[in-house]
Design a protein around this motif. Structure first.
Motif, short mmCIF file in Angstrom:
data_model
loop_
_atom_site.label_atom_id
_atom_site.label_comp_id
_atom_site.label_asym_id
_atom_site.label_seq_id
_atom_site.Cartn_x
_atom_site.Cartn_y
_atom_site.Cartn_z
N ARG A 161 30.26 11.12 24.12
CA ARG A 161 31.47 11.80 23.77
C ARG A 161 32.57 11.23 23.14
O ARG A 161 33.65 11.61 22.92
CB ARG A 161 32.23 12.17 25.36
CG ARG A 161 31.27 13.10 26.13
CD ARG A 161 32.03 13.46 27.41
NE ARG A 161 31.49 14.35 28.29
CZ ARG A 161 31.60 15.06 29.36
NH1 ARG A 161 33.04 14.69 30.02
NH2 ARG A 161 30.89 15.62 30.11
N ARG A 162 32.23 9.78 22.85
CA ARG A 162 33.20 9.01 21.79
C ARG A 162 34.42 8.68 22.52
O ARG A 162 35.47 8.91 21.81
CB ARG A 162 33.29 9.52 20.49
CG ARG A 162 31.97 9.85 19.55
CD ARG A 162 32.18 10.44 18.31
NE ARG A 162 31.00 10.28 17.59
CZ ARG A 162 30.92 11.15 16.30
NH1 ARG A 162 32.00 11.48 15.84
NH2 ARG A 162 29.61 11.08 15.84
N MET A 163 34.28 8.29 23.62
CA MET A 163 35.51 8.28 24.71
C MET A 163 36.04 6.88 24.42
O MET A 163 37.08 6.36 24.60
CB MET A 163 35.27 8.64 26.06
CG MET A 163 34.80 10.16 26.15
SD MET A 163 34.06 10.57 27.73
CE MET A 163 35.53 10.63 28.81
N VAL A 164 35.31 5.84 24.03
CA VAL A 164 35.50 4.42 24.08
C VAL A 164 35.04 3.94 22.68
O VAL A 164 34.17 4.25 22.17
CB VAL A 164 35.14 3.61 25.32
CG1 VAL A 164 35.50 3.96 26.49
CG2 VAL A 164 33.50 3.49 25.30
N GLU A 165 35.83 2.85 22.28
CA GLU A 165 35.22 1.86 21.21
C GLU A 165 34.69 0.75 21.67
O GLU A 165 34.36 -0.27 20.62
CB GLU A 165 36.24 1.50 20.16
CG GLU A 165 36.83 3.03 19.59
CD GLU A 165 37.66 3.92 20.24
OE1 GLU A 165 38.39 3.40 21.25
OE2 GLU A 165 37.84 5.29 19.80
N CYS A 166 34.78 0.04 22.80
CA CYS A 166 34.34 -1.02 23.44
C CYS A 166 34.04 -0.89 24.85
O CYS A 166 34.62 -0.55 25.55
CB CYS A 166 35.67 -2.24 23.11
SG CYS A 166 35.08 -3.70 24.08
N ILE A 167 32.62 -1.45 25.39
CA ILE A 167 32.03 -1.29 26.33
C ILE A 167 31.87 -2.98 26.93
O ILE A 167 31.47 -3.61 26.33
CB ILE A 167 30.76 -0.66 26.16
CG1 ILE A 167 30.82 0.77 25.84
CG2 ILE A 167 29.68 -0.94 27.30
CD1 ILE A 167 29.63 1.39 25.67
N VAL B 245 30.77 -6.24 25.14
CA VAL B 245 31.25 -7.60 26.14
C VAL B 245 30.23 -7.53 27.39
O VAL B 245 30.33 -6.45 27.99
CB VAL B 245 32.44 -7.40 26.25
CG1 VAL B 245 32.93 -8.71 26.77
CG2 VAL B 245 33.49 -7.34 24.83
N VAL B 246 29.86 -8.77 27.66
CA VAL B 246 29.09 -8.91 28.85
C VAL B 246 29.87 -9.76 29.77
O VAL B 246 30.32 -10.95 29.21
CB VAL B 246 27.59 -9.22 28.60
CG1 VAL B 246 26.85 -9.73 29.80
CG2 VAL B 246 26.92 -7.97 28.03
N PRO C 80 47.50 1.53 16.44
CA PRO C 80 46.47 2.39 17.79
C PRO C 80 45.65 1.25 18.01
O PRO C 80 44.89 0.47 17.40
CB PRO C 80 45.83 3.36 17.11
CG PRO C 80 45.84 2.99 15.60
CD PRO C 80 47.21 2.39 15.06
N ARG C 81 45.33 1.41 19.38
CA ARG C 81 44.53 0.40 20.15
C ARG C 81 43.28 0.99 20.35
O ARG C 81 43.26 2.16 20.79
CB ARG C 81 45.17 -0.20 21.39
CG ARG C 81 46.31 -1.10 21.05
CD ARG C 81 46.84 -1.76 22.25
NE ARG C 81 46.20 -2.68 22.70
CZ ARG C 81 46.17 -3.62 23.76
NH1 ARG C 81 47.06 -2.97 24.88
NH2 ARG C 81 45.41 -4.46 23.93
N ASN C 82 42.07 0.12 20.56
CA ASN C 82 40.78 0.53 21.07
C ASN C 82 40.73 0.97 22.41
O ASN C 82 41.37 0.25 23.23
CB ASN C 82 39.71 -0.16 20.55
CG ASN C 82 39.53 -0.41 19.20
OD1 ASN C 82 39.90 0.41 18.33
ND2 ASN C 82 39.01 -1.66 18.65
N ASN C 83 39.98 2.15 22.84
CA ASN C 83 39.72 2.35 24.16
C ASN C 83 38.77 1.59 24.76
O ASN C 83 37.55 1.36 24.11
CB ASN C 83 39.60 3.81 24.39
CG ASN C 83 40.75 4.83 23.96
OD1 ASN C 83 41.78 4.29 23.86
ND2 ASN C 83 40.37 5.90 23.59
N VAL C 84 38.94 1.06 25.75
CA VAL C 84 37.80 0.01 26.29
C VAL C 84 37.42 0.91 27.79
O VAL C 84 38.31 1.22 28.30
CB VAL C 84 38.43 -1.27 26.84
CG1 VAL C 84 37.40 -2.19 27.29
CG2 VAL C 84 38.98 -1.76 25.35
#
Length: 375
Positions: free
Chosen positions: A242-248, A272-273, A54-58
């Motif tokens: 809502r815990r919709m992503v694991e990476c911003i 990540v910026v 499973p991949r993280n949601n970004v």
């Protein structure tokens, strides 16, 4: 009679062949689709049986007021940004916010190109300059050696046809509307692709349309100060709650987003910026940082692999390191102290020695014999 017998025998033979065919087909189908007879080394089953990691949601959050794609075409910048962030996981959300001024603004490079095009049109009208290759209409295929005539042709014929199609679809209802959309979809898409290169946007340089074409959700806010920042910040908080992503992925250089990045890191989210300031507060707070130049050149996409490796190593070390919990340590210490105190009290009171002496009154060589004599 002989003919009747022959016909009956032929019919029986045909029915027998049909039965054998069907049984063979069924048996063959069962043989190839049964999971018990499947060989892992063979290529009978597709790769769907292999377990996928499973991949993280970004989520991409773009502050267009602070970081618009000035030196790059909007569509190309948006697509390259998406491809670079896909290395961190599957991109689920692409969100951008800006006020009305950002969409009306025209970068200097775009203004310079429009000025050059206007001067070239004047030279073509006077006959001083003639293009080497004619301007070809991508809708009907006609060729023109004058750019203004080419634009007038496109507006007077193809733009009017497009407006007619849109009006017909807008006025239709139900099944007729669905049929009209299906009938004119190819023509409408062909017109949009051609108009993108021929017609000049009426407002700005088509920033909103290009980002929407790249798949981004674009929000327009009022021209009040910090309106876009607050809207983008609220959207980020909502997504985190809502815990919709694991990476911003944040596209901005504004230091007002430092607190939101710290909050994301406290919630164990990767940050990540993307910005141009090398020593900015955002890049110091985030887990990884890239510049626009690295995004456009494809360097960020290559470096994302090493960044992911560092994140995995850091997570493994966190799981292995010792963590101090004062409550559990206090409970363990108190239980040990209480057990030691009880032993000391028993020794001081002499209860244990007295009980031992009472039980073992005789000599040591008489203990076993005395115990054995008892019934």
């Amino acid at each position: 009679m002989l003919n009747l017998v022959k016909s009956n025998t032929t019919l029986d033979i045909i029915q027998f062949i049909k039965k054998t065919r069907t049984t063979f087909i069924v048996c063959g189908f069962r043989h190839f689709t049964s999971a018990s007879d499947w060989n892992p080394e063979s290529s009978v089953f597709p790769s769907s049986s292999v377990k996928r990691v499973p991949r993280n949601n970004v989520g991409i959050f773009w502050d267009l007021d602070n970081k618009p794609p000035k030196s790059f075409p909007p569509y190309d910048a948006a697509i390259r940004l998406k491809k670079a962030t896909e290395e961190f996981g599957s991109v689920k959300y692409m969100i951008a916010y800006a006020n009305h001024h950002a969409f009306r603004y025209v970068p200097p490079s775009v203004r310079a190109q429009r000025g050059e095009r206007k001067a070239l049109n004047e030279l073509e009208n006077t006959g001083v300059v003639k293009p080497d290759e004619p301007y070809k209409c991508r809708v009907c295929g006609r060729r023109f050696y004058n750019n203004e005539k080419f634009i007038n042709h496109f507006k007077q014929i193809h733009e009017r046809e497009q407006m007619k199609r849109l009006n017909q679809i807008e006025s239709a209802r139900g099944k007729r509307r669905v049929n009209l959309v299906a009938k004119n979809s190819m023509k409408m898409e062909k017109f949009r692709n051609a108009a993108r290169d021929i017609l000049t946007p009426k407002v700005g340089y088509g920033l909103m349309d290009e980002l929407k074409r790249a798949g981004y959700w674009v929000g327009k806010v009022s021209d009040k100060p910090q309106a876009a920042d607050s809207a983008l910040r609220n959207h980020m908080v909502d997504v985190m709650d809502r815990r919709m992503v694991e990476c911003i992925v944040l596209v901005s250089d504004d230091s007002d987003f430092v607190e939101i990045l710290k909050e994301a890191r406290l919630r164990c989210l990767k940050t990540v910026v993307v910005g141009d300031s090398n020593d900015g507060a955002l890049k110091r707070t985030a887990d990884a940082a890239f510049s626009w130049q690295e995004i456009m050149m494809g360097k960020a996409k290559k470096e994302a692999v090493s960044v992911l490796g560092r994140w995995k190593d850091r997570d493994a070390l966190k799981r292995l390191e010792w963590s101090f919990d004062p409550e559990t340590e206090r409970e363990l210490f108190c239980s040990e102290v209480l057990s030691e105190d009880s032993d000391v009290e028993c020794l001081l009171s002499g209860e244990s020695d007295a009980s031992v002496l009472k039980k073992n009154d005789g000599a040591w060589w008489e203990l076993e014999s005395s115990d054995a004599e008892k019934p």
